[in-house]
Scaffold this active site. Sequence first.
Site, PDB file in Angstrom:
ATOM      1  CG  ASN A  27      -2.120  -0.708   1.003  1.00  0.00           C
ATOM      2  OD1 ASN A  27      -2.533  -1.572  -0.110  1.00  0.00           O
ATOM      3  ND2 ASN A  27      -3.146  -1.028   2.022  1.00  0.00           N
ATOM      4  CG  ASN A  47      11.991  18.350 -26.005  1.00  0.00           C
ATOM      5  OD1 ASN A  47      11.538  17.499 -25.267  1.00  0.00           O
ATOM      6  ND2 ASN A  47      13.374  18.225 -26.535  1.00  0.00           N
ATOM      7  CD  GLU A  73      15.348  21.366 -24.957  1.00  0.00           C
ATOM      8  OE1 GLU A  73      15.827  21.407 -24.038  1.00  0.00           O
ATOM      9  OE2 GLU A  73      15.776  20.986 -26.227  1.00  0.00           O
ATOM     10  CG  ASP A  75     -13.714  -7.518 -31.318  1.00  0.00           C
ATOM     11  OD1 ASP A  75     -13.378  -8.296 -30.375  1.00  0.00           O
ATOM     12  OD2 ASP A  75     -13.746  -6.309 -31.286  1.00  0.00           O
ATOM     13  CD  GLU A  94      -6.357  -2.418 -31.631  1.00  0.00           C
ATOM     14  OE1 GLU A  94      -6.493  -1.630 -32.398  1.00  0.00           O
ATOM     15  OE2 GLU A  94      -7.225  -2.954 -30.991  1.00  0.00           O
TER      16      GLU A  94
HETATM   17  C1  LIG Z   1      -4.317  -1.554   1.985  1.00  0.00           C
HETATM   18  O1  LIG Z   1      -5.305  -0.768   1.575  1.00  0.00           O
HETATM   19  C2  LIG Z   1      -6.734  -1.077   1.187  1.00  0.00           C
HETATM   20  C3  LIG Z   1      -7.401   0.035   0.631  1.00  0.00           C
HETATM   21  O2  LIG Z   1      -7.348   1.071   1.757  1.00  0.00           O
HETATM   22  C4  LIG Z   1      -7.005  -1.674   2.589  1.00  0.00           C
HETATM   23  O3  LIG Z   1      -8.228  -2.493   2.408  1.00  0.00           O
HETATM   24  C5  LIG Z   1      -6.078  -2.849   2.918  1.00  0.00           C
HETATM   25  O4  LIG Z   1      -6.457  -3.247   4.247  1.00  0.00           O
HETATM   26  C6  LIG Z   1      -4.760  -2.311   3.133  1.00  0.00           C
HETATM   27  N1  LIG Z   1      -3.834  -3.273   3.595  1.00  0.00           N
HETATM   28  C7  LIG Z   1      -3.126  -3.293   4.648  1.00  0.00           C
HETATM   29  C8  LIG Z   1      -2.449  -4.565   5.196  1.00  0.00           C
HETATM   30  O5  LIG Z   1      -3.230  -2.337   5.330  1.00  0.00           O
HETATM   31  C1  LIG Z   2      14.125  17.239 -26.126  1.00  0.00           C
HETATM   32  O1  LIG Z   2      14.898  17.819 -25.210  1.00  0.00           O
HETATM   33  C2  LIG Z   2      15.599  16.969 -24.609  1.00  0.00           C
HETATM   34  C3  LIG Z   2      16.374  17.421 -23.395  1.00  0.00           C
HETATM   35  O2  LIG Z   2      16.938  18.688 -23.578  1.00  0.00           O
HETATM   36  C4  LIG Z   2      16.725  16.383 -25.607  1.00  0.00           C
HETATM   37  O3  LIG Z   2      17.872  15.614 -25.058  1.00  0.00           O
HETATM   38  C5  LIG Z   2      16.096  15.786 -26.918  1.00  0.00           C
HETATM   39  O4  LIG Z   2      16.943  15.600 -27.709  1.00  0.00           O
HETATM   40  C6  LIG Z   2      14.904  16.825 -27.211  1.00  0.00           C
HETATM   41  N1  LIG Z   2      14.190  16.280 -28.197  1.00  0.00           N
HETATM   42  C7  LIG Z   2      13.994  16.643 -29.408  1.00  0.00           C
HETATM   43  C8  LIG Z   2      12.924  15.602 -30.269  1.00  0.00           C
HETATM   44  O5  LIG Z   2      14.333  17.660 -29.936  1.00  0.00           O
END
Ligand SMILES: *[C@@H]1O[C@H](CO)[C@@H](O)[C@H](O)[C@H]1NC(C)=O
Ligand SMILES: *[C@@H]1O[C@H](CO)[C@@H](O)[C@H](O)[C@H]1NC(C)=O
Length: 804
Positions: A36, A116, A137, A567, A771
């Site tokens: 959790n 980007n 950027e 389908d 897909e």
């Molecule tokens: C984890 O969270 C769920 C949802 O809140 C809860 O029902 C469950 O008792 C939790 N598990 C533990 C071990 O705390």
């Molecule tokens: C987008 O920005 C990142 C970080 O600067 C760079 O490494 C990357 O090449 C960029 N991508 C494009 C498609 O320009």
Amino acid sequence: MLRSLALTIIWICFTVLAETRPSFEDDFQEFGRHTNQSLLWAPYRSNCYFGIRPRFVNENPLMMGLMWFDASEPQGLNQLRHFVDIGDKLEKYSYERYDPRLGGKEVIIDRENNLNLTIHFAKSRNGENWGARISGEPLDPTKTKVPSLVMYFSQNGPAGNLGRDSTTRQDKNGIYLEGSAPELGAYDIRITDNSGEYYSGGPASEVNGDSTKPSHISFTVPDDQVWKARDIFQTMLTESIQQIVASGKKINPMSLPSALMLRNTNNFPPGSFHFVQKTFDFKEPFEFDIIFNKKGSKQRISSRNEFSTLISWTMSELEVRFNNKFSIKDLNLKQFAEETLANLMGGIGYFYGTQMVDRTTEFDEEQFEKIELKAAKEEGPLQLFSSVPSRAFFPRGFYWDEGFHLLQMMEYDFDLALEILQSWFALIEDDSGWVARELILGSEARSKVPEEFQVQNPNIANPPTLLLCFSEMLARALEYQESINKEPEDHSFTASNTDELLKRPELLTLFAKKVYPKLLKHYEWWTNSQRGFIEEYLEVLHNDVHPEEAFRWVGRTFTHCLPSGLDDYPRAQPPDVAELHLDALAWAGVMTRSMKQISKVLDMPEEFERFSQTEKKIIDNLDYIHWSEEDHCYYDVTIDDDKDELRQFVRHEGYVSLMPFALKLVPKKSDKLKWFLNSMGDNEKLFSDYGILSLSRKDEVFETGEVYWRGPVWINMNYLLLDSLVFYFQQGGDEQDLETVQKAQKLYSDLRTNLIANMYRVWGEDGYVYENYNHDTGKGTGVQHFTGWSSLIVNILGILPERL
Ligand SMILES: *[C@@H]1O[C@H](CO)[C@@H](O)[C@H](O)[C@H]1NC(C)=O
Ligand SMILES: *[C@@H]1O[C@H](CO)[C@@H](O)[C@H](O)[C@H]1NC(C)=O
């Protein structure tokens, strides 16, 4: 440390005192708490380009979302990005690495907006606190675009409260919000800039808005409307512009970005829904952080530097974990696999809300027209933790897909896969045993589904892939148990142990015990609701046929058999109430086998015996009912009243006819294995350079209609086929003759190589996984960025052997 030491000692004691086997309930609880905690926060709104919400917090959900647009033109607002949408035509929106337990990095390339964007998400080790670093950027620095980023935060609910008035601050260091909710305690959110300049190109005063600083306004939005943040923003901004225009002011192009800053023109009183907008100048890249901290947390992310360190740690930890699980030598292929897995994981969402169910419509057995479910009632709310087939197109839970997602995910994080499985199992209804085929929970999820497809009905089933997966997990755990010498290991629940349930079969057994009653109900519901009418065939079938074990998909129409998951795959024409579906029988076999395994794990000899008998009968019936000795092929069958030979084979060679092999139901020594190899390996039928086709090229309906399951290559089925080849032939297939074994080996290598080469090529060309893939060209077809079951390519690359 103490805790882990204690556990180790307990563990050793247990191993020593084997005869006084204790209850593992406490450990199970501890494991649950750890799960959790480590899975509390993540971008679980996977339908958004970036949207965060906590898991299991339903009364007072804290919602966060990111949107952006180009503020240099009035039309820019139409390209406000929010929900993932194929129509946005983004060049890329992809997690390069990601894991909900840790965080990761998402890259967005939005050519139309010249943006980007890189988003890092990371969490404190104990999972309590998190941060998102947004860096941007221009893609093309010569273009004058003005990126405007809009975030929203909302904490409503009966007891939630996020920053009304006094708890909100805006100063030169950024924007500061405080909030609280019973489930989350008190917390704060800081939004601070690291670099970049706000847009200051035009005289702001003329248009009332001012882009040289962030705009922050808050008001009240009901919980069930928060997902409409985009509409709300657009409406408010449009009103604001109209007001400026009405006041006689002229908006010159340079000051447009200021005019496009959100203002509280309606004088809404402050509330717990917040918009924060930042509009940047592209003179230099911009970067800002959004940091959430629980009040009093020992692992508070308290500075920009600390967050930078956390990000670096997260990124390298992701790399380590991937390398621990998958061995892929070629670095390009590895990058492809890592990113594809990250996107499957990035699809993991937490859903909460009502669903539409029609419990009254029965299916008229003689009627195969379009099925209309008109008696829909809203039920629930329900909750689901699940991955999705495609963030853009199918952002909701799909029963048939999920089993395949988990076959992939369990190789990376066994415990996470089981956690998701558990969420689905919890939705099996106690009295009926039914679980819906699609889980479309809440109005946000429903907004993506045409009304006619929103309604679920308890007569409709789906291939029970979740049990296929669970059976695989149990088999794996049993295998693991046998393979180790019971050396005591350190069983602390640390964030890096993600195979706890695999390594500690006691816990898995406890889990199996808890879900067994539900699974049994589910099994009974499935087999009873899909049981076929076999009476009419009895005189013509094998004497030993087992009348109980014959199945069909309820709810097929003339053109489609949606419940089968395939389908438009061709079925009997005309449809007949007495037709029997081969794949339905095979899936019943898988379900039975899983129940058999579970009863073995739970040490229930009578149930084990009963399910073993049923499994055997199903395997017999595959031959007695569906095998055509003349064609050496399995088919659906139907009744033909006009002919002497009452049983008529529905002669379509493709995924349905391969199903007994794909699901490992054919005995290892069967002489039918070679016929499957012939069918799959035949270039004129099912083999192609891009994978095994869904339908034979020689089929009369090949490539007709929607060309969905009538030709194209699907990765989930290809994965099953490869995995079965391993199952039957890896150890040399002792029960088979040499020629057959060699044929299998060649088919395996060719198929594996082809699938990898083609999917990698397509990904390299346009950055997406699809897909399905065209059988003649290998091109990606169907939904783009379908990193649901198509991500099984990662197992094909990193888990399945290179050759047999
Ligand atoms: C984890 O969270 C769920 C949802 O809140 C809860 O029902 C469950 O008792 C939790 N598990 C533990 C071990 O705390
Ligand atoms: C987008 O920005 C990142 C970080 O600067 C760079 O490494 C990357 O090449 C960029 N991508 C494009 C498609 O320009």
